[in-house]
Design an enzyme around this catalytic site. Structure first.
Site, PDB file in Angstrom:
ATOM      1  N   GLU A 244      34.996  38.837  47.012  1.00  0.00           N
ATOM      2  CA  GLU A 244      35.084  37.528  46.721  1.00  0.00           C
ATOM      3  C   GLU A 244      36.134  37.668  45.331  1.00  0.00           C
ATOM      4  OE1 GLU A 244      32.659  33.606  44.795  1.00  0.00           O
ATOM      5  OE2 GLU A 244      31.667  35.606  45.116  1.00  0.00           O
ATOM      6  N   ASN A 381      34.217  34.565  33.415  1.00  0.00           N
ATOM      7  CA  ASN A 381      35.236  35.951  33.357  1.00  0.00           C
ATOM      8  C   ASN A 381      34.612  36.680  32.012  1.00  0.00           C
ATOM      9  OD1 ASN A 381      37.037  34.741  35.208  1.00  0.00           O
ATOM     10  ND2 ASN A 381      38.504  34.155  33.636  1.00  0.00           N
ATOM     11  N   GLU A 382      33.724  35.806  31.213  1.00  0.00           N
ATOM     12  CA  GLU A 382      33.037  36.795  30.162  1.00  0.00           C
ATOM     13  C   GLU A 382      32.139  37.997  30.762  1.00  0.00           C
ATOM     14  OE1 GLU A 382      34.145  33.112  28.613  1.00  0.00           O
ATOM     15  OE2 GLU A 382      33.094  33.614  30.537  1.00  0.00           O
TER      16      GLU A 382
END
Length: 395
Positions: A244, A381-382
């Site tokens: 993904e 994204n962290e």
């Protein structure tokens, strides 16, 4: 590293481009090029065209009905499709659950599910996130208790994209509470028509119905729908997320959008000079174009890795989503005041009502706000930065 395509790859690109010119329906092309609202019929029609050509799943091996293309051919195909205005294929079946079934599923599961995914006759959605388990996915609570030859599933999933259209959902469910949270998770395939499954819409900021909540109330699921081993679902989930996150780089889509951004920036409005003549704006476009080209090369490096997508896919997820968000931001800025108004009805093909500003600016505001989600879904994204720090840098 040779950055040039080989003569064989150039010929393949010509073949794909010719196919798209001859077979991509014009109404679909116009809808995608103008970023109008997609519908299920459009997606199904295009998938059938690709399926009939033998190109229904660019990344699938031939033994499962795919064309058996190498990673470079896959990237060329996706880039040409995006440039031509072809709709994006459904990732949930083709890119996510299918590789899991191919790798960890039984022969019976492969026979039952892969054909429907490839033809587009069966739609899939993803049952990962829950109200209390998003980035901390291991804390999920949807339970599956075995009773004879069935599991009884209870719980809730959220942010389920296209769940209103899906025939099946692949779910992470808790089958054990012993040990670490990751050790008690299983990977289950659930028929969305099963009694006890309820889908409730979540209307987004732009007014669209793209995501849903899915509730499971004593849903009976055959044990045969368990993929792999019980309590080993975390392994399969990580495998799926690698595919993904690689797909979330969206290089082909972003290159097509970059072309569109440059076209808009070159247009003069009301006698004023084109925005591309503004040095500061042109520099921002150039910088983003460089970042996009670097992303493309990084995608090629990951795709040609013989071991398949690993933690490096997190790099693609971060950079791909950041590039995408910047593109939509610059495109909205380039369209100026015309992009401010949001008229949902103007996103329908054939709309003849009033517009505020240029007709091609109708999707801009909705697209901009919708794409703020890119840095959150697929693992925020962290979280991806944590994965890189731990598994790539060894920190």
């Amino acid at each position: 590293m040779d950055l040039n395509y080989t003569p064989e790859q150039d010929e393949f690109r010509k073949e794909v481009r010719k196919f798209l010119q001859d077979n991509l329906p014009d109404d679909i092309r116009q809808r995608v090029k103008r970023r109008l609202r997609p519908d299920k019929e459009m997606t199904e029609r295009w998938q059938k065209i690709l399926f009939d050509q033998g190109w229904g799943a660019s990344a699938w091996p031939q033994k499962h009905g795919g064309p058996g293309w190498d990673p470079i051919q896959q990237l060329i195909f996706e880039e040409e499709c995006a440039a031509a205005g072809a709709p994006r294929q459904l990732d949930f079946g083709l890119r996510m659950v299918a590789p899991v079934i191919m790798t960890f599923g039984t022969e019976e599961q492969k026979q039952r599910f892969l054909a429907g995914i490839l033809s587009g006759e069966e739609w899939w959605c993803q049952g990962y996130s829950e109200p209390g388990a998003g980035s901390d996915l291991a804390s999920l609570r949807t339970s599956a208790k075995r009773e004879g030859d069935h599991y009884i599933v209870n719980g809730q999933k959220t942010w389920t994209t296209l769940g209103q259209h899906a025939d099946w959902i692949f779910c992470l469910v808790r089958t054990s509470t012993e040990g670490k949270p990751q050790q008690g998770i299983s990977f289950l395939l659930i028929d969305m028509k099963s009694p006890g499954v309820t889908v409730r819409p979540i209307i987004m900021l732009d007014g669209e119905h793209e995501i849903n909540e899915v509730y499971f109330d004593n849903v009976k699921v055959p044990v045969d729908n368990l993929v792999g081993e019980e309590n080993k679902g975390w392994t399969y989930a990580k495998f799926l997320l690698g595919h993904e996150r690689t797909g979330l780089a969206n290089v082909g889509q972003w290159k097509a959008l970059m072309t569109r951004l440059k076209e808009v920036a070159r247009e003069s409005k009301d006698g004023q000079r084109a925005l591309i003549e503004n040095t500061r704006f042109r520099d921002r476009v150039a910088q983003l174009d460089i970042e996009l080209r670097a992303l493309e090369l990084t995608v090629l490096r990951v795709l040609t890795n013989e071991s398949g997508p690993g933690p490096q896919a997190s790099i693609l997820k971060i950079r791909g989503t950041e590039v995408g968000q910047k593109l939509f931001e610059l495109l909205m800025e380039a369209m100026g005041p015309d992009a401010i108004a949001h008229i949902p009805e103007a996103l329908d093909l054939g709309y003849e009502g009033p517009h505020v500003g240029a007709t091609d600016a109708a999707p801009a505001a909705g697209d901009y706000f919708n794409m703020r989600k890119l840095s959150i879904f697929g693992g925020s994204n962290e979280i991806q930065r944590n994965i890189i720090a731990q598994m790539v840098l060894g920190l």
